[in-house]
Scaffold this active site. Structure first.
Site, mmCIF file in Angstrom:
data_model
loop_
_atom_site.group_PDB
_atom_site.id
_atom_site.type_symbol
_atom_site.label_atom_id
_atom_site.label_comp_id
_atom_site.label_asym_id
_atom_site.label_seq_id
_atom_site.Cartn_x
_atom_site.Cartn_y
_atom_site.Cartn_z
ATOM 1 N N GLN A 1 29.714 48.141 37.922
ATOM 2 C CA GLN A 1 28.890 48.860 39.877
ATOM 3 C C GLN A 1 30.307 47.644 40.422
ATOM 4 O O GLN A 1 29.510 47.046 41.806
ATOM 5 C CB GLN A 1 27.611 48.493 40.451
ATOM 6 C CG GLN A 1 27.115 49.914 39.959
ATOM 7 C CD GLN A 1 27.612 50.971 40.437
ATOM 8 O OE1 GLN A 1 27.600 50.925 41.782
ATOM 9 N NE2 GLN A 1 27.231 52.203 39.950
ATOM 10 N N SER A 2 31.297 47.617 40.079
ATOM 11 C CA SER A 2 32.539 46.099 40.599
ATOM 12 C C SER A 2 32.961 46.802 42.597
ATOM 13 O O SER A 2 32.977 47.415 42.332
ATOM 14 C CB SER A 2 33.621 46.508 40.076
ATOM 15 O OG SER A 2 34.332 45.311 40.302
ATOM 16 N N ASN A 3 32.431 45.990 43.421
ATOM 17 C CA ASN A 3 33.036 45.864 44.313
ATOM 18 C C ASN A 3 34.241 45.229 44.966
ATOM 19 O O ASN A 3 35.081 45.915 45.587
ATOM 20 C CB ASN A 3 32.065 44.917 45.123
ATOM 21 C CG ASN A 3 29.681 44.942 45.568
ATOM 22 O OD1 ASN A 3 29.629 46.106 45.876
ATOM 23 N ND2 ASN A 3 29.518 44.435 44.985
#
Length: 344
Positions: free
Chosen positions: A84-86
């Site tokens: 879930q990398s921003n």
């Protein structure tokens, strides 16, 4: 009157930069939370409002990183992050703006196999921006994995540019040197004395840039990173190393003080990206007192740390404490179960 950054030794106008974000981001009081906690005066620096694909702190870094990519005539950018990398999401959006392709390697750091976590939230947005996404097992040497992909793309006639996880290298950290200047200018214009600046710290680039920027201005603001991944000693060491390299890139004189780097890793819980009761409370509290959405991995744990420190009397009642909101609320859609909102 605002300080003119050209009169300071922190002249970063000489570094190539592409405008991608909405700056300056707002600096707002959190009156309801301040009243509820009965502690110091709490403020929030809204770097969730940078405007690039729901915003976030990586936009500042990408303005400098992608300027370098363009200068090198890159046509594809490669980066990596957790599922879930921003950072991956903002990189994909920035690449689209510049007509570049984006190739993302996502590392499974949590072992969570739920559909919402693996495909919703930031992953959905990565794909919506047209990025190609590959998965890697937890514990992989992600820098080596990116370099291998870069070699393959170069052999196919492409011009790849590799961005480290979190955009955390000296060029990327320039974005938060700039943010330090911006914050000091804002507080000067508002007549606001900032005593403490608190934020979530992970890949080190945000904190390293702030350390270099605040030290370069001889600012009295006390900076504290709330760790979301590594133990304190390792986190501080990573930040100090990158801050020193950023200091050198800026050509600043003298030594960067090691004491300027402070991290508190008491709020990591079970590990990176693993929900904690404190994070759930902080995210829920901000949503229900200030109408502000935090994220479950970074700003949620950062705010959990700040709230706990306020309750423990860490700050003086008359102090002004600014929380830097690094963005990432899109990741909430990957964690509905943590908030008792599990979908069927």
């Amino acid at each position: 009157m605002a300080h003119n950054s050209l009169e300071t030794p922190l002249d970063i106008a000489r570094f190539p930069r592409i405008r991608l974000g909405h700056f300056p981001t707002p600096l707002e009081p959190m009156d309801n939370l301040t009243r509820l906690l009965g502690g110091p005066r709490l403020w929030i620096k809204r770097d969730d409002c940078t405007g690039l694909s729901t915003g976030g702190n990586k936009t500042r870094k990408l303005e400098f990183l992608l300027a370098e990519a363009q200068a090198r005539q890159a046509d594809v950018v490669i980066t990596q992050g957790a599922t879930q990398s921003n950072h991956a999401r903002q990189t994909a959006a920035a690449a689209v703006r510049l007509g570049m392709q984006c190739h993302i390697l996502l590392e499974d750091r949590t072992g969570n196999t739920e559909f919402n976590y693996t495909e919703n939230g930031n992953v959905l947005l990565d794909r919506l921006h047209g990025a190609t996404v590959e998965r890697r097992a937890g514990g992989s040497d992600m820098q080596a994995e990116m370099e291998a992909v870069a070699v393959q793309l170069a052999q196919a006639g492409r011009q790849p540019y590799v961005i480290p996880g979190g955009g955390s290298n000296p060029v990327g950290a320039l974005g938060y040197v700039n943010a330090a200047l911006e914050l000091v200018n804002q507080s000067t214009e508002m007549g606001l004395r900032i005593d403490h600046l608190v934020h979530a710290t992970g890949s080190a680039g945000t904190q390293a840039g702030l350390v270099a920027g605040l030290q370069g201005m001889n600012s009295a603001i006390h900076l504290l990173g709330i760790g979301v991944r590594a133990p304190r000693e390792k986190q501080e060491s990573m930040v100090y190393d990158l801050a020193c390299r950023t200091w050198a890139l800026l050509g600043l004189r003298g030594a960067l003080l090691r004491t300027a780097v402070q991290a508190n890793s008491d709020y990591v819980g079970g590990g990176y990206g693993v929900p904690t009761p404190g994070m759930v409370e902080a995210v829920t509290l901000l949503a229900r007192t200030e109408g502000i959405l935090l994220d479950p991995v970074y700003s949620g744990k950062g705010m959990a740390g700040l709230i706990d420190l306020v309750r423990k009397g860490h700050f003086e009642k008359d102090q002004n404490v600014v929380f830097l909101h690094t963005g990432g609320s899109a990741a909430l859609f990957g964690y509905p179960g943590a908030f008792g909102l599990a979908t069927s």
